[in-house]
Scaffold this motif. Structure first.
Motif, PDB file in Angstrom:
ATOM      1  N   ILE A   1      40.533  32.484  45.802  1.00 39.33           N
ATOM      2  CA  ILE A   1      40.628  32.291  44.350  1.00 39.33           C
ATOM      3  C   ILE A   1      41.459  31.042  44.035  1.00 39.33           C
ATOM      4  O   ILE A   1      41.085  30.215  43.219  1.00 39.33           O
TER       5      ILE A   1
ATOM      6  N   ALA B   1      37.713  40.404  36.061  1.00 32.27           N
ATOM      7  CA  ALA B   1      37.233  39.087  35.662  1.00 32.27           C
ATOM      8  C   ALA B   1      36.351  38.499  36.743  1.00 32.27           C
ATOM      9  O   ALA B   1      36.503  38.815  37.924  1.00 32.27           O
TER      10      ALA B   1
ATOM     11  N   GLY C   1      42.662  36.535  40.093  1.00 33.39           N
ATOM     12  CA  GLY C   1      41.368  36.329  39.449  1.00 33.39           C
ATOM     13  C   GLY C   1      41.362  36.596  37.957  1.00 33.39           C
ATOM     14  O   GLY C   1      40.838  35.804  37.190  1.00 33.39           O
ATOM     15  N   GLY C   2      41.989  37.705  37.574  1.00 29.45           N
ATOM     16  CA  GLY C   2      41.940  38.097  36.161  1.00 29.45           C
ATOM     17  C   GLY C   2      42.612  37.113  35.239  1.00 29.45           C
ATOM     18  O   GLY C   2      42.284  37.033  34.064  1.00 29.45           O
TER      19      GLY C   2
ATOM     20  N   TYR D   1      34.081  34.313  42.336  1.00 33.54           N
ATOM     21  CA  TYR D   1      34.370  35.717  42.636  1.00 33.54           C
ATOM     22  C   TYR D   1      33.733  36.601  41.583  1.00 33.54           C
ATOM     23  O   TYR D   1      33.531  36.187  40.432  1.00 33.54           O
TER      24      TYR D   1
ATOM     25  N   GLN E   1      44.564  28.962  32.532  1.00 31.05           N
ATOM     26  CA  GLN E   1      44.171  27.563  32.452  1.00 31.05           C
ATOM     27  C   GLN E   1      44.072  27.123  30.989  1.00 31.05           C
ATOM     28  O   GLN E   1      44.495  26.040  30.612  1.00 31.05           O
TER      29      GLN E   1
ATOM     30  N   LEU F   1      31.978  27.357  30.674  1.00 34.81           N
ATOM     31  CA  LEU F   1      32.905  26.224  30.605  1.00 34.81           C
ATOM     32  C   LEU F   1      32.152  24.905  30.748  1.00 34.81           C
ATOM     33  O   LEU F   1      31.063  24.854  31.311  1.00 34.81           O
TER      34      LEU F   1
ATOM     35  N   VAL G   1      43.129  33.640  35.853  1.00 32.36           N
ATOM     36  CA  VAL G   1      42.925  32.218  36.073  1.00 32.36           C
ATOM     37  C   VAL G   1      42.436  31.477  34.828  1.00 32.36           C
ATOM     38  O   VAL G   1      43.053  30.519  34.381  1.00 32.36           O
TER      39      VAL G   1
ATOM     40  N   ARG H   1      34.134  34.792  38.066  1.00 35.48           N
ATOM     41  CA  ARG H   1      33.901  33.341  37.958  1.00 35.48           C
ATOM     42  C   ARG H   1      32.668  33.033  38.793  1.00 35.48           C
ATOM     43  O   ARG H   1      32.693  33.154  40.020  1.00 35.48           O
TER      44      ARG H   1
ATOM     45  N   THR I   1      35.239  38.432  31.408  1.00 33.95           N
ATOM     46  CA  THR I   1      36.260  39.433  31.679  1.00 33.95           C
ATOM     47  C   THR I   1      35.869  40.689  30.919  1.00 33.95           C
ATOM     48  O   THR I   1      35.671  40.631  29.704  1.00 33.95           O
TER      49      THR I   1
ATOM     50  N   ARG J   1      32.234  32.406  32.975  1.00 39.54           N
ATOM     51  CA  ARG J   1      33.449  33.212  33.134  1.00 39.54           C
ATOM     52  C   ARG J   1      33.270  34.443  32.271  1.00 39.54           C
ATOM     53  O   ARG J   1      32.823  34.330  31.129  1.00 39.54           O
TER      54      ARG J   1
ATOM     55  N   GLU K   1      32.074  33.384  28.547  1.00 33.88           N
ATOM     56  CA  GLU K   1      31.937  31.997  28.094  1.00 33.88           C
ATOM     57  C   GLU K   1      31.463  31.100  29.213  1.00 33.88           C
ATOM     58  O   GLU K   1      31.564  31.437  30.393  1.00 33.88           O
TER      59      GLU K   1
ATOM     60  N   ASP L   1      36.126  21.401  32.570  1.00 33.43           N
ATOM     61  CA  ASP L   1      37.050  22.538  32.503  1.00 33.43           C
ATOM     62  C   ASP L   1      36.876  23.447  33.718  1.00 33.43           C
ATOM     63  O   ASP L   1      37.845  23.960  34.273  1.00 33.43           O
TER      64      ASP L   1
ATOM     65  N   LEU M   1      38.443  21.639  36.726  1.00 33.33           N
ATOM     66  CA  LEU M   1      39.901  21.600  36.655  1.00 33.33           C
ATOM     67  C   LEU M   1      40.503  22.949  37.013  1.00 33.33           C
ATOM     68  O   LEU M   1      41.488  23.046  37.738  1.00 33.33           O
ATOM     69  N   GLU M   2      39.872  24.014  36.496  1.00 33.57           N
ATOM     70  CA  GLU M   2      40.390  25.334  36.794  1.00 33.57           C
ATOM     71  C   GLU M   2      40.318  25.621  38.296  1.00 33.57           C
ATOM     72  O   GLU M   2      41.209  26.239  38.869  1.00 33.57           O
TER      73      GLU M   2
END
Lengths: 380, 605
Positions: A255, A269, B561-562, A261, B568, A303, B564, A271, A278, A276, A301, A307, A310-311
């Motif tokens: 992560i 959550a 994970g939850g 994940y 950000q 990204l 991130v 990704r 949750t 993304r 959402e 973004d 960057l994350e």
């Protein structure tokens, strides 16, 4: 392919004072209803994204809450149902979070049989008065026994969590907790600085006048932990995580390094690419939706490429391995211009003792780790 | 409109702030039925919030009224509402030049104040007939006898028939109208056929018609189609419209001697019109200038920069638009190492500076940073050349400088007698000199002082108000230059000079000022990741230093994970908050820091 799977089990037999994670009180009826649901959720996720059908994660992490509250049979059923939609064949690391109060030999044997090979035990402190003060429902002895039992049952890769800066903990108490932890021959240790999460008992107590250690006290406790654990051979491979060489938590590493994940369960959550989502922290809503074959309520959402990138790259600064701006530029074309400016930024921070260079990589110094978020902001 | 000179009265109203000038103007308009009450505010005054908030008028607002007196005759009143603040003394004097009389309004409770004195002197210099009135006589705190005596003794105006009024209730207003007829003389002229001469007392800009020039016709007359010449500037134009203020602009065929009105030609740039200039006809005009003209030059300078460099063009547009109706301030592009591209602006004085900057912020919705204000220093270089310096950044190397002269002002301060000691201390502390003190009445004194202008740029007014509990008032005018030991002080953040904070100070005050600025910056710049030294230097010598301690801790303990994506986002948002600050090297400086160094009230022990 999704390399990391997280399964949230939102049940606890009580609420610890500091805990901001989502959980509800344990109820045998509820847990019974819950076990097949992550599988149903996965089925719906796969339906919407056929590409991930029967994916084969490299790591699995079951957290909560208290996963053990599903019972041995419940856990088996949960995994059995999940394997209808994914393959556990390539799993290298399978972690389950445990509460010392709910550890038993038969549970541990059952977990081993399922394929679990890593345990993370929520110890928090080896001081009974401290444990009582923060609403834990076990004492130091139970924690000790849980660790020993895990090691006896063959879980070589066993780790514990500790919290630094808990109210009422003197340097002597902290020292004793650290020394005790070292004596347990653990492979992994997480040491978190206490943070006051909104809506917790602790937040209320603070409002009512409970005095918590200030930033300075907390930082010196963390520094002390690094010294003691370092001497025992633990490497601080992430801001709050220590491991014996080669025993880093691969799930979390993935992560921090920016992998995809998938999270199942309320409040979990995910990704996936630039998506993304949750799930809402709402067990009832989760159950209702899945009963109607609908995805649980969630925030979703997409990204922008920048973004998203960057994350995925900036949180690697939390890791001891740090960041190589040239690798970032290669991995994400959209970050090429930005990453080019990082070199200079890191260099300037180096002059203030915040960053240091190791080959082509940049990482945080001890001071840098105290202000990691501020450094990440510089990169955004 | 045919009008005999005998039936014209041109006058203005003068007063200290808040003594009731605007209210009285409203009452007069109402009494002459010039405009309906409900429309009055919008029509008579530029609806400029700032003007009303601050109780100041920036523009003249002439209005023409018909008044039928007790003698049965109808008179044409031209009321010229003058700009009402200290920085516009010259404009006020030119508006007065267009009048034969002035109604002097004095608050019967407050008594004579600094601006009362200054305005009365101006009116006397302009040879106006002064009609003193005591306003707010209905207030319980009114002290008619004492204020009457003050007017007689301090201003030297005979008070045989004091007019006692309440502009608020309208009490005494009819008597004022009669007094205007009886006591203010009608205009005098060499004749309506004499060579044309008219006084320019203001101008405004209209996007359709261009520059509209406000004039008082002294001799001769204007007609549409006439070609005219502005004598001082040499500007010529052909008249497309002439008119009077009735109260809105109303075109007339002919604007004659004795009248107040406006001219519209083909001039587009308001800077071409100089207040106080004389207008005559292009052919066979008068070569004789009307008295009192001078070029006004800005006295106080400051750099104006957008916080976001993207806003540069917006700032330019804003300055250009403001300049159309306030040609008294000047601006030209400049750049600063610290702030990037911006403008050097010149203002008539401190209040003018504040007003213009505030209007830019409000009317054009701009985030601005203004640099430390400066005055014009006259430099004598060793090679014999003379240099005017309005920006410390451009100071030549000190080894080349023979001497520096700084501008001086003559200030009139009125304050309660019991705080004269404190006021004198402030004046002396600011390198000033008290030339004379005089009792105004049993409770108040007038101080005449000489002060270096640069000493009143920062917080002088505030200090004055503070030691006098708000009762002191001040007026000032330029009073030449003096040789002085002035040095340039720089401010370094994290070892780098931030030119926006550079300023000229007297050597003897540099250490105190340096400490004050460092302290103000250390208090307003938020902690960073590392320690930031804030230093004041003269040349290479450090004269003051403060350190901004770094913040202790800024890191999330747990990140899985939850969290991130949420985390950000939070970091990104915090980052955006910083974007509103200016970054110098690695130091983020909020706008409040620029303001704090200009306030600088922190006293140094």
């Amino acid at each position: 392919m999704i390399p990391h799977l997280y399964i949230h089990v939102p049940f606890c037999d009580g609420k610890c004072h500091y805990c901001g994670f989502y959980s509800v009180l344990n109820d045998a009826h509820l847990t019974g209803l819950y076990t097949p649901l992550p599988s149903k959720e996965l089925e719906l996720v796969v339906k919407a994204r056929p590409k991930i059908a029967r994916f084969s994660p490299r790591t699995v992490y079951m957290g909560g809450g208290t996963p053990a509250l599903l019972g041995e049979a419940g856990l088996s059923r949960l995994i059995e149902r999940l394997s209808e939609h994914l393959s556990f064949a390539s799993v290298e690391e399978w972690t389950v979070e445990l509460n010392p109060a709910s550890v038993s030999r038969s549970l541990l044997n059952a977990l081993r049989k399922l394929g679990v090979n890593r345990l993370s035990i929520g110890v928090q402190s080896f001081n009974d008065a401290t444990l009582a003060r923060i609403g834990r429902r076990h004492d130091a002895r139970a924690a000790d026994q849980a660790v020993h039992l895990a090691q006896e049952t063959g879980f070589e890769n066993t780790g514990i969590d500790l919290i630094a800066g808990l109210p009422g903990v003197t340097p002597a108490i902290w020292q004793a907790t650290l020394e005790h932890a070292v004596s347990l021959k653990l492979k992994h240790l997480s040491v978190y600085a206490l943070s006051v999460e909104p809506g917790t008992v602790l937040a209320r107590q603070k409002e009512e006048g409970l005095v918590l250690p200030d930033d300075g006290d907390q930082l010196s406790a963390l520094k002390h932990a690094e010294a003691v654990l370092g001497q025992a051979g633990f490497e601080r491979y992430e801001i709050s995580n220590y491991a014996q060489p080669g025993q880093e938590c691969r799930h979390n590493l993935g992560i921090w390094r920016g992998n995809d994940y998938l999270g199942l369960g309320p409040a979990a959550a995910s990704r996936l690419g630039d998506a993304r989502w949750t799930n809402d922290p709402d067990v009832a809503g989760y159950m209702d939706s899945l009963a109607q074959k609908q995805l649980p309520p969630r925030t979703f959402e997409t990204l922008t490429p920048t973004d998203d990138a960057l994350e995925r790259v900036t949180f690697a600064l939390r890791l001891a391995e740090g960041i190589d701006p040239s690798v970032v530029a290669q991995r994400f074309a959209c970050l090429r211009d930005r990453a080019a400016t990082w070199e200079e930024r890191f260099e300037r921070l180096m002059r203030h003792g915040i960053t240091e260079r190791g080959g082509r990589r940049w990482r945080l110094t001890a001071r840098g780790r105290e202000i990691c978020d501020a450094v990440i902001r510089e990169l955004l | 409109m045919e009008q005999t000179l005998d039936s014209i009265r041109n006058f203005c109203i003068i007063a200290h702030i808040d003594h009731g000038k605007t209210t009285l103007s409203d009452r007069i308009l109402e009494a002459t039925k010039t405009i309906e009450l409900r429309n009055m505010r919008e029509q008579t005054l530029d609806a400029m919030d700032l003007e009303r908030e601050r109780g100041i008028t920036i523009k003249s607002h002439p209005v023409s009224m018909a008044y039928t007196a007790k003698n049965g005759k109808t008179y044409r009143f031209n009321l010229i509402d003058t700009p009402g603040h200290v920085d516009f003394t010259y404009e006020v004097s030119r508006s007065m030049g267009a009048c034969e009389g002035a109604i002097l309004v004095v608050d019967a409770a407050q008594g004579v104040e600094a601006q009362t004195v200054a305005n009365t002197y101006l009116a006397v210099e302009n040879n106006l007939e002064i009609v003193p009135v005591l306003n707010k006589v209905d207030l319980p705190s009114a002290n008619v006898a004492e204020v009457t005596q003050q007017i007689e003794e301090v201003l030297g105006i005979p008070m045989d028939h004091p007019l006692l009024i309440s502009a608020k209730t309208g009490l005494g207003v009819p008597e004022i109208l009669e007094a205007v007829v009886e006591r203010i003389r009608p205009p005098v002229t060499r004749g309506r056929d004499a060579p044309l001469r008219a006084l320019v007392f203001d101008s405004v800009f209209d996007i359709y018609r261009g520059v509209i020039t406000y004039v008082r016709v002294v001799d001769g007359s204007f007609r549409v189609g006439d070609s005219i010449l502005f004598v001082s500037s040499g500007q010529t134009t052909q008249l497309r419209e002439v008119g009077i203020f009735s109260p809105d602009q109303k075109p007339v065929e002919v604007l004659e001697a004795g009248q107040v009105g406006y001219l519209v030609g083909t001039i587009r740039d308001p800077a071409d019109i100089k207040i106080g200039d004389t207008v005559t006809s292009l052919k066979d005009g008068s070569t004789e200038l009307l008295p009192g003209f001078k070029e006004v030059r800005p006295m106080v300078f400051s750099g104006v920069y957008p916080v976001s460099t993207d806003d540069y063009e917006k700032v330019r547009t804003g300055l250009e638009k403001l300049h159309l109706n306030d040609s008294a301030f000047s601006f030209h592009p400049e750049s600063s190492v610290a702030l990037g591209f911006g403008f050097r602006c010149g203002f008539l004085g401190l209040l003018h500076m504040e007003v213009v900057q505030e209007r830019l912020r409000r009317e054009f919705d701009l985030d601005l940073i203004s640099t430390h204000p400066s005055v014009i220093y006259k430099l004598q270089l060793r090679d014999g050349t003379a240099v005017d310096l309005d920006n410390p950044v451009h100071l030549p190397d000190v080894s080349r400088i023979e001497q520096i002269e700084e501008p001086v002002i003559k200030a009139t301060i009125i304050c309660p007698s019991e705080c004269i000691g404190d006021v004198m201390r402030i004046v002396l502390d600011r390198r000033g000199e008290v030339k004379a003190t005089e009792s105004l009445d049993a409770k108040r004194v007038i101080l005449s002082c000489l002060l270096p202008l640069n000493e009143i740029l920062i917080d002088f007014h505030d200090m004055l108000k503070s030691v006098s509990h708000g009762y002191a008032s001040m007026d000032y005018e330029p009073c030449g230059y003096q040789v002085s030991d002035i040095v340039k002080m720089d401010i370094l953040l994290n070892g780098e000079v931030v030119d926006a904070f550079s300023c000229m100070v007297h050597r003897g005050k540099a250490v105190a000022r340096g400490r004050q600025m460092c302290k103000a910056l250390a208090e307003t710049i938020p902690p960073h990741m590392f320690k930031i030294p804030v230093q004041a230097t003269i040349g290479r010598t450090i004269i003051a230093r403060e350190d901004i301690r770094p913040f202790r801790k800024d890191v999330l303990a747990k990140l899985y994970g939850g969290d991130v994506t949420r985390k950000q986002k939070l970091l990104k948002k915090q980052k955006a908050g910083k974007a509103r600050m200016k970054e110098f090297g690695q130091v983020h400086v909020p706008q409040s820091a620029f303001i704090s160094v200009l306030k600088g009230t922190a006293t140094d022990e």
